[in-house]
Design a protein around this motif. Sequence first.
Motif, PDB file in Angstrom:
ATOM      1  N   LEU A  56      22.300 -19.633 -11.509  1.00 24.93           N
ATOM      2  CA  LEU A  56      22.263 -21.089 -11.568  1.00 24.93           C
ATOM      3  C   LEU A  56      22.747 -21.579 -12.937  1.00 24.93           C
ATOM      4  CD1 LEU A  56      21.351 -23.746 -10.200  1.00 24.93           C
ATOM      5  CD2 LEU A  56      19.118 -23.362 -11.244  1.00 24.93           C
ATOM      6  N   HIS A  57      23.677 -22.563 -12.933  1.00 24.00           N
ATOM      7  CA  HIS A  57      24.220 -23.118 -14.175  1.00 24.00           C
ATOM      8  C   HIS A  57      24.291 -24.631 -14.064  1.00 24.00           C
ATOM      9  CE1 HIS A  57      25.527 -19.205 -15.594  1.00 24.00           C
ATOM     10  NE2 HIS A  57      26.007 -18.983 -14.384  1.00 24.00           N
ATOM     11  N   ARG A  58      23.869 -25.302 -15.130  1.00 21.84           N
ATOM     12  CA  ARG A  58      24.057 -26.749 -15.193  1.00 21.84           C
ATOM     13  C   ARG A  58      25.449 -26.995 -15.749  1.00 21.84           C
ATOM     14  NH1 ARG A  58      19.794 -30.576 -18.148  1.00 21.84           N
ATOM     15  NH2 ARG A  58      20.126 -29.001 -19.738  1.00 21.84           N
ATOM     16  N   ILE A  59      26.243 -27.775 -15.029  1.00 20.92           N
ATOM     17  CA  ILE A  59      27.634 -28.019 -15.404  1.00 20.92           C
ATOM     18  C   ILE A  59      27.766 -29.223 -16.334  1.00 20.92           C
ATOM     19  CG2 ILE A  59      29.937 -28.554 -14.489  1.00 20.92           C
ATOM     20  CD1 ILE A  59      28.957 -25.744 -13.850  1.00 20.92           C
ATOM     21  N   THR A  60      26.990 -30.273 -16.097  1.00 17.17           N
ATOM     22  CA  THR A  60      27.091 -31.482 -16.911  1.00 17.17           C
ATOM     23  C   THR A  60      25.797 -31.718 -17.673  1.00 17.17           C
ATOM     24  OG1 THR A  60      26.340 -32.885 -15.095  1.00 17.17           O
ATOM     25  CG2 THR A  60      28.705 -32.562 -15.314  1.00 17.17           C
ATOM     26  N   VAL A  61      25.926 -32.146 -18.926  1.00 17.60           N
ATOM     27  CA  VAL A  61      24.780 -32.498 -19.758  1.00 17.60           C
ATOM     28  C   VAL A  61      25.211 -33.668 -20.636  1.00 17.60           C
ATOM     29  CG1 VAL A  61      23.132 -31.724 -21.500  1.00 17.60           C
ATOM     30  CG2 VAL A  61      24.054 -30.090 -19.860  1.00 17.60           C
ATOM     31  N   ASN A  62      24.838 -34.877 -20.254  1.00 23.24           N
ATOM     32  CA  ASN A  62      25.135 -36.059 -21.053  1.00 23.24           C
ATOM     33  C   ASN A  62      24.297 -37.217 -20.542  1.00 23.24           C
ATOM     34  OD1 ASN A  62      26.606 -37.446 -18.920  1.00 23.24           O
ATOM     35  ND2 ASN A  62      28.216 -35.962 -19.259  1.00 23.24           N
ATOM     36  N   PRO A  63      24.281 -38.337 -21.259  1.00 26.11           N
ATOM     37  CA  PRO A  63      23.444 -39.458 -20.843  1.00 26.11           C
ATOM     38  C   PRO A  63      23.935 -40.154 -19.571  1.00 26.11           C
ATOM     39  CG  PRO A  63      24.405 -39.863 -23.024  1.00 26.11           C
ATOM     40  CD  PRO A  63      24.880 -38.536 -22.564  1.00 26.11           C
ATOM     41  N   ASP A  64      25.221 -39.955 -19.210  1.00 23.44           N
ATOM     42  CA  ASP A  64      25.715 -40.536 -17.966  1.00 23.44           C
ATOM     43  C   ASP A  64      25.083 -39.824 -16.779  1.00 23.44           C
ATOM     44  OD1 ASP A  64      27.381 -42.244 -19.359  1.00 23.44           O
ATOM     45  OD2 ASP A  64      29.097 -40.884 -19.261  1.00 23.44           O
ATOM     46  N   SER A  65      25.260 -40.401 -15.617  1.00 23.89           N
ATOM     47  CA  SER A  65      24.743 -39.784 -14.399  1.00 23.89           C
ATOM     48  C   SER A  65      25.912 -39.376 -13.518  1.00 23.89           C
ATOM     49  CB  SER A  65      23.840 -40.775 -13.662  1.00 23.89           C
ATOM     50  OG  SER A  65      23.301 -40.173 -12.521  1.00 23.89           O
ATOM     51  N   GLU A  66      25.953 -38.120 -13.124  1.00 28.69           N
ATOM     52  CA  GLU A  66      27.003 -37.623 -12.238  1.00 28.69           C
ATOM     53  C   GLU A  66      26.402 -37.363 -10.863  1.00 28.69           C
ATOM     54  OE1 GLU A  66      27.961 -36.885 -16.332  1.00 28.69           O
ATOM     55  OE2 GLU A  66      26.388 -35.920 -15.202  1.00 28.69           O
ATOM     56  N   THR A  67      27.140 -37.725  -9.839  1.00 30.33           N
ATOM     57  CA  THR A  67      26.652 -37.546  -8.470  1.00 30.33           C
ATOM     58  C   THR A  67      27.777 -37.064  -7.568  1.00 30.33           C
ATOM     59  OG1 THR A  67      27.133 -39.848  -7.926  1.00 30.33           O
ATOM     60  CG2 THR A  67      24.897 -39.359  -8.680  1.00 30.33           C
ATOM     61  N   GLU A  68      27.415 -36.703  -6.385  1.00 30.25           N
ATOM     62  CA  GLU A  68      28.317 -36.332  -5.296  1.00 30.25           C
ATOM     63  C   GLU A  68      29.336 -35.254  -5.677  1.00 30.25           C
ATOM     64  OE1 GLU A  68      29.909 -39.888  -3.458  1.00 30.25           O
ATOM     65  OE2 GLU A  68      28.132 -40.983  -4.099  1.00 30.25           O
ATOM     66  N   PRO A  69      28.883 -34.089  -6.131  1.00 27.55           N
ATOM     67  CA  PRO A  69      29.837 -33.027  -6.439  1.00 27.55           C
ATOM     68  C   PRO A  69      30.498 -32.521  -5.157  1.00 27.55           C
ATOM     69  CG  PRO A  69      27.622 -32.148  -6.448  1.00 27.55           C
ATOM     70  CD  PRO A  69      27.501 -33.644  -6.274  1.00 27.55           C
ATOM     71  N   MET A  70      31.768 -32.168  -5.260  1.00 28.53           N
ATOM     72  CA  MET A  70      32.492 -31.641  -4.104  1.00 28.53           C
ATOM     73  C   MET A  70      33.280 -30.422  -4.564  1.00 28.53           C
ATOM     74  SD  MET A  70      32.508 -32.300  -1.093  1.00 28.53           S
ATOM     75  CE  MET A  70      32.895 -33.517   0.060  1.00 28.53           C
ATOM     76  N   LEU A  71      32.904 -29.254  -4.061  1.00 24.97           N
ATOM     77  CA  LEU A  71      33.576 -28.009  -4.428  1.00 24.97           C
ATOM     78  C   LEU A  71      34.860 -27.840  -3.635  1.00 24.97           C
ATOM     79  CD1 LEU A  71      30.553 -25.559  -4.497  1.00 24.97           C
ATOM     80  CD2 LEU A  71      32.049 -26.054  -6.419  1.00 24.97           C
ATOM     81  N   SER A  72      35.882 -27.272  -4.279  1.00 28.79           N
ATOM     82  CA  SER A  72      37.083 -26.886  -3.545  1.00 28.79           C
ATOM     83  C   SER A  72      36.715 -25.679  -2.672  1.00 28.79           C
ATOM     84  CB  SER A  72      38.211 -26.540  -4.507  1.00 28.79           C
ATOM     85  OG  SER A  72      37.874 -25.427  -5.304  1.00 28.79           O
ATOM     86  N   PRO A  73      37.466 -25.411  -1.598  1.00 28.25           N
ATOM     87  CA  PRO A  73      37.115 -24.287  -0.712  1.00 28.25           C
ATOM     88  C   PRO A  73      36.997 -22.945  -1.430  1.00 28.25           C
ATOM     89  CG  PRO A  73      38.731 -25.690   0.342  1.00 28.25           C
ATOM     90  CD  PRO A  73      38.582 -26.187  -1.075  1.00 28.25           C
ATOM     91  N   ASP A  74      37.815 -22.719  -2.478  1.00 27.52           N
ATOM     92  CA  ASP A  74      37.724 -21.447  -3.198  1.00 27.52           C
ATOM     93  C   ASP A  74      36.674 -21.473  -4.305  1.00 27.52           C
ATOM     94  OD1 ASP A  74      38.925 -23.044  -5.094  1.00 27.52           O
ATOM     95  OD2 ASP A  74      40.760 -21.859  -5.230  1.00 27.52           O
ATOM     96  N   GLY A  75      36.062 -22.643  -4.569  1.00 25.38           N
ATOM     97  CA  GLY A  75      34.995 -22.758  -5.553  1.00 25.38           C
ATOM     98  C   GLY A  75      35.455 -22.841  -6.995  1.00 25.38           C
ATOM     99  N   LYS A  76      36.761 -22.975  -7.232  1.00 28.38           N
ATOM    100  CA  LYS A  76      37.274 -23.020  -8.603  1.00 28.38           C
ATOM    101  C   LYS A  76      37.199 -24.405  -9.225  1.00 28.38           C
ATOM    102  CE  LYS A  76      40.432 -19.157  -8.180  1.00 28.38           C
ATOM    103  NZ  LYS A  76      41.827 -18.714  -8.296  1.00 28.38           N
ATOM    104  N   TRP A  77      37.152 -25.459  -8.421  1.00 25.39           N
ATOM    105  CA  TRP A  77      37.171 -26.827  -8.915  1.00 25.39           C
ATOM    106  C   TRP A  77      36.009 -27.619  -8.353  1.00 25.39           C
ATOM    107  CZ3 TRP A  77      40.660 -27.820 -12.588  1.00 25.39           C
ATOM    108  CH2 TRP A  77      41.757 -26.990 -12.675  1.00 25.39           C
ATOM    109  N   ILE A  78      35.527 -28.569  -9.156  1.00 18.41           N
ATOM    110  CA  ILE A  78      34.465 -29.468  -8.715  1.00 18.41           C
ATOM    111  C   ILE A  78      34.908 -30.908  -9.001  1.00 18.41           C
ATOM    112  CG2 ILE A  78      32.068 -30.221  -8.988  1.00 18.41           C
ATOM    113  CD1 ILE A  78      31.444 -27.445 -10.058  1.00 18.41           C
ATOM    114  N   ALA A  79      34.931 -31.720  -7.966  1.00 18.51           N
ATOM    115  CA  ALA A  79      35.161 -33.157  -8.136  1.00 18.51           C
ATOM    116  C   ALA A  79      33.789 -33.815  -8.155  1.00 18.51           C
ATOM    117  CB  ALA A  79      36.001 -33.695  -6.990  1.00 18.51           C
ATOM    118  N   LEU A  80      33.642 -34.879  -8.950  1.00 19.01           N
ATOM    119  CA  LEU A  80      32.349 -35.553  -9.025  1.00 19.01           C
ATOM    120  C   LEU A  80      32.551 -37.025  -9.327  1.00 19.01           C
ATOM    121  CD1 LEU A  80      31.512 -36.001 -12.336  1.00 19.01           C
ATOM    122  CD2 LEU A  80      31.544 -33.533 -12.122  1.00 19.01           C
TER     123      LEU A  80
END
Length: 83
Positions: A56-80
Amino acid sequence: MRKNPLGIMGCALVLSLSTATQQESLLIRSPSVSNKHISFTYAGDIWVADRDGQHLHRITVNPDSETEPMLSPDGKWIALYRH
């Protein structure tokens, strides 16, 4: 003078509900699954783990709020969505 206990309890309930709605929920939200990984939102940040829950890894750490992550089928990219 007699105090109204229902009035006091009602005010306390309204104050606790308004405070609870101002805080962000700490539930796991918006899961996205690829061939090898799963991503999700927890406490306003994006997290990624193996599909079995390991590494388990936290990808984002900042005061903003990130939601709705979407992984690419191969798992190399994350849209948010950041707000």
